[in-house]
Every structure is written in structure tokens, then in C-alpha cells.
Design a protein around this motif. Structure first.
Motif, PDB file in Angstrom:
ATOM      1  N   ALA A 288      59.982  36.972  -0.763  1.00  9.46           N
ATOM      2  CA  ALA A 288      60.780  37.834   0.112  1.00  9.46           C
ATOM      3  C   ALA A 288      60.552  39.314  -0.183  1.00  9.46           C
ATOM      4  O   ALA A 288      60.624  40.146   0.730  1.00  9.46           O
ATOM      5  N   PHE A 289      60.249  39.655  -1.461  1.00  9.69           N
ATOM      6  CA  PHE A 289      60.096  41.064  -1.833  1.00  9.69           C
ATOM      7  C   PHE A 289      58.643  41.509  -1.948  1.00  9.69           C
ATOM      8  O   PHE A 289      58.396  42.716  -2.097  1.00  9.69           O
ATOM      9  N   THR A 290      57.711  40.588  -1.899  1.00 10.29           N
ATOM     10  CA  THR A 290      56.306  40.966  -2.071  1.00 10.29           C
ATOM     11  C   THR A 290      55.464  40.737  -0.832  1.00 10.29           C
ATOM     12  O   THR A 290      54.393  41.342  -0.702  1.00 10.29           O
ATOM     13  N   ASP A 291      55.903  39.877   0.083  1.00  6.08           N
ATOM     14  CA  ASP A 291      55.163  39.660   1.316  1.00  6.08           C
ATOM     15  C   ASP A 291      55.284  40.919   2.171  1.00  6.08           C
ATOM     16  O   ASP A 291      56.368  41.278   2.628  1.00  6.08           O
ATOM     17  N   GLY A 292      54.143  41.601   2.389  1.00  5.55           N
ATOM     18  CA  GLY A 292      54.162  42.880   3.092  1.00  5.55           C
ATOM     19  C   GLY A 292      54.729  42.774   4.491  1.00  5.55           C
ATOM     20  O   GLY A 292      55.491  43.640   4.938  1.00  5.55           O
ATOM     21  N   ARG A 293      54.376  41.718   5.216  1.00  4.01           N
ATOM     22  CA  ARG A 293      54.861  41.571   6.580  1.00  4.01           C
ATOM     23  C   ARG A 293      56.371  41.363   6.606  1.00  4.01           C
ATOM     24  O   ARG A 293      57.083  41.985   7.398  1.00  4.01           O
ATOM     25  N   ILE A 294      56.862  40.538   5.719  1.00  2.86           N
ATOM     26  CA  ILE A 294      58.300  40.270   5.681  1.00  2.86           C
ATOM     27  C   ILE A 294      59.064  41.493   5.201  1.00  2.86           C
ATOM     28  O   ILE A 294      60.100  41.861   5.756  1.00  2.86           O
ATOM     29  N   LEU A 295      58.550  42.175   4.168  1.00  5.61           N
ATOM     30  CA  LEU A 295      59.274  43.301   3.578  1.00  5.61           C
ATOM     31  C   LEU A 295      59.385  44.469   4.545  1.00  5.61           C
ATOM     32  O   LEU A 295      60.444  45.099   4.652  1.00  5.61           O
ATOM     33  N   SER A 296      58.307  44.766   5.286  1.00  3.81           N
ATOM     34  CA  SER A 296      58.363  45.892   6.218  1.00  3.81           C
ATOM     35  C   SER A 296      59.373  45.645   7.328  1.00  3.81           C
ATOM     36  O   SER A 296      60.144  46.546   7.698  1.00  3.81           O
ATOM     37  N   ASP A 297      59.375  44.442   7.867  1.00  4.70           N
ATOM     38  CA  ASP A 297      60.370  44.116   8.898  1.00  4.70           C
ATOM     39  C   ASP A 297      61.771  44.054   8.312  1.00  4.70           C
ATOM     40  O   ASP A 297      62.741  44.442   8.967  1.00  4.70           O
TER      41      ASP A 297
END
Length: 531
Positions: A288-297
Motif C-alpha cells: 500500500a505504501f510502496t506501489d507507485g500507482r496506488i500511492l499516487s492515487d
């Protein structure tokens, strides 16, 4: 002779109340009955918990029932008689769900990982069973101990050569002595509900995964009324947790790929796409904190979620307060009628109102554009969609605030307002210095609760906009998505259900909401200085 009159006071019947036991007998019988129900319930649950090896639940239930009996069977521990029911409900509906959610968040539970490793091995071996020309065949009747669609299923088999009946499950093959066999097929068996051919056909997908392990291989379904015992080239070694293909000599060992384990050969080839549930630690939180796509959204949606919750509380409280003050004036006639009309949005179920408002915002035939003469595509852009969401939530929420503020206003003494008027304070000054501060004292906790509710207000977003509008560049995160709707789409989207990841996000939302609410409660303590 003068008769002396007694001056002793006459004792009334009330001076000698009936014995305590005569009045408490019905209460005592009711207490005994309730305790007996609680005790018998736990006793009836004990065999099932022991059979399922749920030792934690067994200890908890017995400790709970002993505590209940100890508290309510005596006249001691009076405070516990009142605290225990609330404590039990608090643990059952708040503490335990949070603990269970956190436990699931430490696993990879989801589609394709709902079974244990042993069950996955059984399915892999069963799927590799092949039929040979001399493979034994059985007359098959499908039975179930559950539902006709989900099982669990059992193969009720009859050997055509000997006429002997047996039952096959994932645990193996066992004799079936109490079965009724008619024309070579089992037609009745204690403990099993037999499926009709139509039901067998409807459950074909689930039955295709049912395998009955035997010494020489496994038994699988062959059509609606037949089964065969085939052999498999795969051999599983429990000590090394390795599956070996005896035909090719290739061995497969459990290997972690992503958040799942598969049986993989030395050259990286999977034996099967079947995985199993396993503990992954804090991998879901790391994702949840390292996936770039998830974190930016996540950050952008988090900001909108705060704005949405804040504006929802502020607008509904402001409108509810204004209407409550206006209708609290004794000079207004028909107060009850006006108040009843204003409560109508609160009386209508919210999901009906949201579906209606979804049509009101329609560009071509919506009520909003027709009344205003506009032609705005409200749900076409992120900004206009957010405005529509806020206004719709204002309609849904202001009657609640109107009720709360009306009750709080009626609890404020009129003497304070009159004293402010005598001292020369204007109406607005009296409201700002006296009425409003006193109004915030009882309503502040409710405002915090309303903020927490709107922070996770999934229904409004889902029924009104579905989280949209979406862009071709980012079809996952919508313009009106809250954290709750966004994470549900991530966890239960096209890639299948990911219960472990969804639980991790739920825990994060719980922490975020709790922290924000704690800060708000701390700020509301300053209102105590008003008194």
C-alpha cells in the motif's frame, strides 16, 4: 369510668411490606431461566467447536458463561451487572472484528488462495488424474451435507462387480453400510441429500474439482452417473513438501511469487496455478505504501476525502442550525408543520434519495438543469461531479443536524438570552457569544461522529457517481472516489477478490479515522471553558 384512648400510632399495612421472597420469585425464576439458556447454548456449541478444533473460541465461550453465571447468580458485584452486557457487545461488535480484520491483513487470502496447502496439493494431484483403459468404474450418486450448489459434496459409489456401496470425500474412501441401493445406484443415505441430474449438471464446475484419494490414485467424476478411479504421475512428499512428476522426474517445490506461493520447478516453471492461503506478514501494508500507482492515487483521494467529510459536516450543520434557529422562534406559526416537512429527506431511505438525485443531475432530462436552464454535464467533470456530490449530501444530512440543533437550543436557558439583551447585546452578538458556544458543547461529539461517518460514506459515492468520472489514463481512481470506494475497487476489481489486501486497507482507514477523530475530540475540549 373513663376509657383511656391509646395514643400509639396506628401501623399502616405499608409498614410491614410483604416478604422479599414473595416479590422476587418471578424475577428469580426469570434469572434462572436466562442463565440456563446461556449455559445450555454453550454446552450445545461445545461438540462442534471441539470437532472443528476451535480451541480459542471454546475457551472464550466457557470463560464468558462462567463469568455471566458468577455475576448474575449472586447479589454481589452490582456494578458488573451493568457493565458486563455492554462489555460483551463492545468486544463482539468492535474489538473482535478489528482483531479479525488485522489477522486477515497479514495473509494473502483471496481468490485462488482460499484453501490450505494440503487442500491445494489434493486438488493438484486430483487434477492430474488420468483415465486408463482398465481403470475401475463406479455407479455414481452425488450427495451433499450442505447446499446443492456449493456443497460440500460426497461421491456415493457402488461397485458394479460386487454391489458394495462406499462414500468418497476429500479424506478418502469409506464403506457405506446404511445406504439404500436400487438398480446399482445409491438412492438414499443417512446424513446426505442426494442431487438430481439437473442439480449435478448445475454444480458441474464445483464437482470437477472434487477428487477422492485412493491407494492407487484418485476417483473423479465421469459424467452425471459414473465415476472412475485413475492414476496420477505426481507424487507428493510431505517431509520435503515437494511434488515430483514420476514420468519426467521433475520436482516442484513451494516458491513465493508476488504474494502467493506456487509449486515451481528449478527452471521456474509452475506445476499449476493453484495457490493457497499463507501468512505474508506486513507485505500488504508495504504494498500500500510502496506501489507507485496506488500511492499516487491514494494521496490525492485522501485529500478529497478530507474535503468531502469536512464540507459535508460544515454545510449540513450550518443549514440545520439556521433552520433550527428560525423555527425555534415562538413568533413563527405552524412550527410543527414546518419541522415535519423539513424532516422528510431524513425519513426517506438514503439509497432511494441517492438514486433519485442521480437522475436529477442528468444532463439531458435532469431536474437540476431543467429548473436552472443550464446544460451542465454534472458527472462529466471531476469538479462539477464533486459539487453535485456535496449538494446531494447536504440534502441528505441537514435534517439530522436540524433535529440535533433544535434539541440543543431548547435546552439553553432563556434567562441567558434575556440577560444579554438587557446588557445591550444585539441578537447576532448574543447568538455569537452565548447561544452558539453553548450549542457546540452538546453537538460537538455528534459533529465528530458525523465527520467519521462521511469519511467512509461509501453509499453516497457508489449510488450517485460510482466514484467517477474516470479517465482513460487512470480507469482505477475516479474523480469523486473516497478512500473507501477506491480501496474496494482495488481489492475486489477485475483481478479478483484480495481479502488480505482489502483488510490491510481497512485497518489503515480505521487508524486514519481514529486519529482524525481523536484530534477533533481534543479540540472540542476547549469548549468546556465556556461553562
Amino acid at each position: 369510668m373513663v376509657q383511656q384512648l391509646s395514643t400509639a400510632p396506628t401501623e399502616s399495612p405499608a409498614a410491614h411490606p410483604p416478604p422479599r421472597g414473595s416479590r422476587s420469585t418471578p424475577v428469580l425464576l426469570l434469572k434462572i431461566l436466562l442463565l440456563a439458556v446461556v449455559l445450555s447454548t454453550v454446552i450445545s456449541l461445545t461438540p462442534a467447536l471441539v470437532a472443528a478444533e476451535r480451541w480459542g473460541f471454546l475457551v472464550f465461550f466457557w470463560a464468558l458463561v462462567l463469568l455471566v453465571v458468577a455475576v448474575y447468580a449472586t447479589r454481589r458485584a452490582i456494578p458488573l451487572k451493568y457493565l458486563l452486557p455492554g462489555s460483551i457487545l463492545l468486544f463482539s461488535f468492535v474489538v473482535y472484528p478489528v482483531i479479525s480484520t488485522f489477522q486477515v491483513s497479514l495473509t494473502n487470502l483471496g481468490d485462488g488462495t482460499r484453501s490450505t496447502q494440503e487442500q491445494a496439493v489434493t486438488q493438484i494431484l486430483g487434477a492430474s488424474v488420468v483415465q486408463t483403459p482398465d481403470a475401475p468404474r463406479y455407479n455414481l450418486t452425488v450427495g451433499t451435507t450442505g447446499s446443492a450448489t456449493d456443497g460440500p459434496f460426497a461421491f456415493l459409489l457402488v461397485d458394479p462387480a460386487t454391489g458394495e456401496a462406499s462414500v468418497g470425500t476429500e479424506d478418502g474412501l469409506e464403506p457405506l453400510d446404511d445406504a439404500t441401493v436400487t438398480e446399482g445406484f445409491v438412492t438414499a443415505a443417512d446424513g446426505y441429500t442426494l442431487l438430481t441430474p439437473a442439480e449435478v449438471n448445475a454444480a458441474s464446475a464445483a464437482l470437477a474439482e472434487v477428487t477422492v484419494p485412493t491407494e492407487g490414485g484418485a476417483i473423479r467424476q465421469l459424467g452425471i452417473r459414473q465415476a472412475f478411479e485413475g492414476s496420477t504421475p505426481l507424487v507428493y512428499d510431505e517431509d520435503s513438501e515437494t511434488i515430483t512428476n514420476t514420468s519426467t522426474g521433475v520436482s516442484y517445490t513451494p516458491t513465493l511469487q508476488g504474494d502467493r506461493e506456487y509449486f515451481v520447478s528449478a527452471d521456474g516453471q509452475r506445476l499449476s496455478d493453484q495457490s493457497w492461503a499463507a501468512d505474508v506478514g506486513f507485505a500488504n501494508y508495504v504494498r500500500a505504501f510502496t506501489d507507485g500507482r496506488i500511492l499516487s492515487d491514494f494521496l490525492g483521494i485522501f485529500g478529497w476525502t478530507l474535503v468531502f467529510a469536512t464540507l459535508s459536516v460544515a454545510t449540513t450543520f450550518a443549514l440545520g442550525t439556521v433552520l433550527a434557529i428560525v423555527l425555534n422562534d415562538r413568533r413563527v406559526r405552524g412550527q410543527k408543520v414546518y419541522r415535519s416537512v423539513l424532516l422528510l429527506p431524513y425519513a426517506i431511505p438514503s439509497f432511494i434519495s441517492l438514486l433519485l438525485w442521480s437522475g436529477f443531475w442528468n444532463t439531458d432530462f435532469g431536474l437540476i438543469n431543467d429548473l436552472t436552464g443550464l446544460s451542465v454535464n454534472w458527472f462529466g467533470g471531476a469538479t462539477t461531479a464533486k459539487v453535485a456530490v456535496i449538494l446531494t449530501n447536504l440534502w441528505l444530512g441537514f435534517p439530522y443536524m436540524f433535529l440535533v440543533v433544535t434539541g440543543a437550543l431548547q435546552a439553553i436557558p432563556e434567562d441567558l438570552k434575556e440577560a444579554a439583551g438587557i446588557d445591550g447585546a444585539s441578537g447576532f452578538m448574543g447568538f455569537r457569544k452565548i447561544t452558539f458556544p453553548l450549542l457546540l458543547i452538546p453537538t460537538a461529539p455528534l459533529l465528530v461522529a458525523s465527520f467519521a461517518f462521511n469519511f467512509n460514506n461509501f453509499n453516497t459515492i457508489f449510488l450517485l457517481t460510482g466514484g467517477g468520472p474516470f479517465t482513460p489514463e487512470n480507469p482505477t481512481a475516479g474523480g469523486t472516489d473516497l478512500l473507501i470506494s477506491y480501496t474496494i475497487r482495488l481489492a475486489f476489481g477485475a483481478s479478483g477478490a484480495q481479502f488480505g489486501f482489502a483488510s490491510a486497507i481497512a485497518v489503515l482507514l480505521f487508524v486514519i479515522t481514529g486519529v482524525v477523530a481523536a484530534l477533533q475530540f481534543r479540540l472540542t475540549r476547549r469548549l468546556e471553558d465556556v461553562l
